[in-house]
Design a protein around this motif. Sequence first.
Motif, PDB file in Angstrom:
ATOM      1  N   ILE A  88       0.855  -1.189   0.000  1.00  0.00           N
ATOM      2  CA  ILE A  88       0.000   0.000   0.000  1.00  0.00           C
ATOM      3  C   ILE A  88       0.884   1.230   0.000  1.00  0.00           C
ATOM      4  N   ASP A  89       0.521   2.199  -0.805  1.00  0.00           N
ATOM      5  CA  ASP A  89       1.347   3.407  -0.986  1.00  0.00           C
ATOM      6  C   ASP A  89       1.211   4.336   0.215  1.00  0.00           C
ATOM      7  N   THR A  90       1.914   3.990   1.297  1.00  0.00           N
ATOM      8  CA  THR A  90       1.935   4.789   2.519  1.00  0.00           C
ATOM      9  C   THR A  90       3.385   4.955   2.970  1.00  0.00           C
ATOM     10  N   LYS A  91       3.555   5.666   4.063  1.00  0.00           N
ATOM     11  CA  LYS A  91       4.905   5.890   4.598  1.00  0.00           C
ATOM     12  C   LYS A  91       5.578   4.595   5.032  1.00  0.00           C
TER      13      LYS A  91
ATOM     14  N   SER B 118       8.414   3.647   2.978  1.00  0.00           N
ATOM     15  CA  SER B 118       9.506   4.616   2.843  1.00  0.00           C
ATOM     16  C   SER B 118      10.885   3.992   3.064  1.00  0.00           C
ATOM     17  N   MET B 119      10.927   2.804   3.655  1.00  0.00           N
ATOM     18  CA  MET B 119      12.199   2.113   3.866  1.00  0.00           C
ATOM     19  C   MET B 119      12.791   1.590   2.569  1.00  0.00           C
TER      20      MET B 119
ATOM     21  N   GLU C  69      13.851   2.290  -6.745  1.00  0.00           N
ATOM     22  CA  GLU C  69      14.087   1.117  -7.582  1.00  0.00           C
ATOM     23  C   GLU C  69      13.414  -0.121  -6.986  1.00  0.00           C
ATOM     24  N   GLU C  70      13.485  -0.263  -5.666  1.00  0.00           N
ATOM     25  CA  GLU C  70      12.847  -1.398  -5.010  1.00  0.00           C
ATOM     26  C   GLU C  70      11.326  -1.339  -5.149  1.00  0.00           C
TER      27      GLU C  70
END
Length: 240
Positions: free
Chosen positions: A181-184, A187-188, A192-193
């Motif tokens: 899911i496109d959330t924080k 962020s890790m 590219e990953e």
Amino acid sequence: MGKHILITGATGEIGASVAKLLASKGYSLYLHYHKNEESLRTLLNDLSQYGQEYIPIKADLSKRDAYRHVTSSIFALDGIVYASGVSVYGMLADLQDETLDQLWNLHVASLISITRELLPKLTQKQAGSIIAVSSIWGQVGASMEVAYSTVKGAQIAFIKALSKEMARNGIRVNAVAPGAIDTKMLSMFTAEEKEWMTEEIPMGRLGSAAEVAESVLFLLSDSSSYMTGQVLSLNGGWHM
């Protein structure tokens, strides 16, 4: 009288999306948060247009007894959405005991304790819905996220077992298992990953917090009145 729902982790991106959607449908909400006061103020401001009751509850659920502050603040109740959570990325051999304890308390012990303490409010009505926001990794496991996968899997086991125990009381117990899911929480990972991850997903994109919220609303609503003990997989076909 409108329905009252407890949302834990309400200032996270998924929790906030759930709160906004439920508020727009007329629910009154208990909004648990830990330390993100600014996000809480923003959320309360966003919810003010809907005119229901929104009660903040502050507690650090990674601590064993913090659940008591949550449960003592609840009065009328029709459902629980447990959306609290953090991910931990790294080799299992490198994780410290303190981190493991915090993960267990936040994802499992507090979920169980909050539910146990609040069940009488639901059984009195012979109705209610309990939903845990778990994870795809609780279903299939993930390298470098072994401890996180374990606690998310424990959530699913809890949901399945409790659903059988509470079915005759009119209480439905289900889970949502989001994928990427496109959330924080992502962020890790590097750009590219994330691109590699997206290529692995058959639908070719990340999911959104709003899509998770829609699934939670479905499980709370009468549209899922014959569903209990189920795990909705929201992962774009990534894992079956």
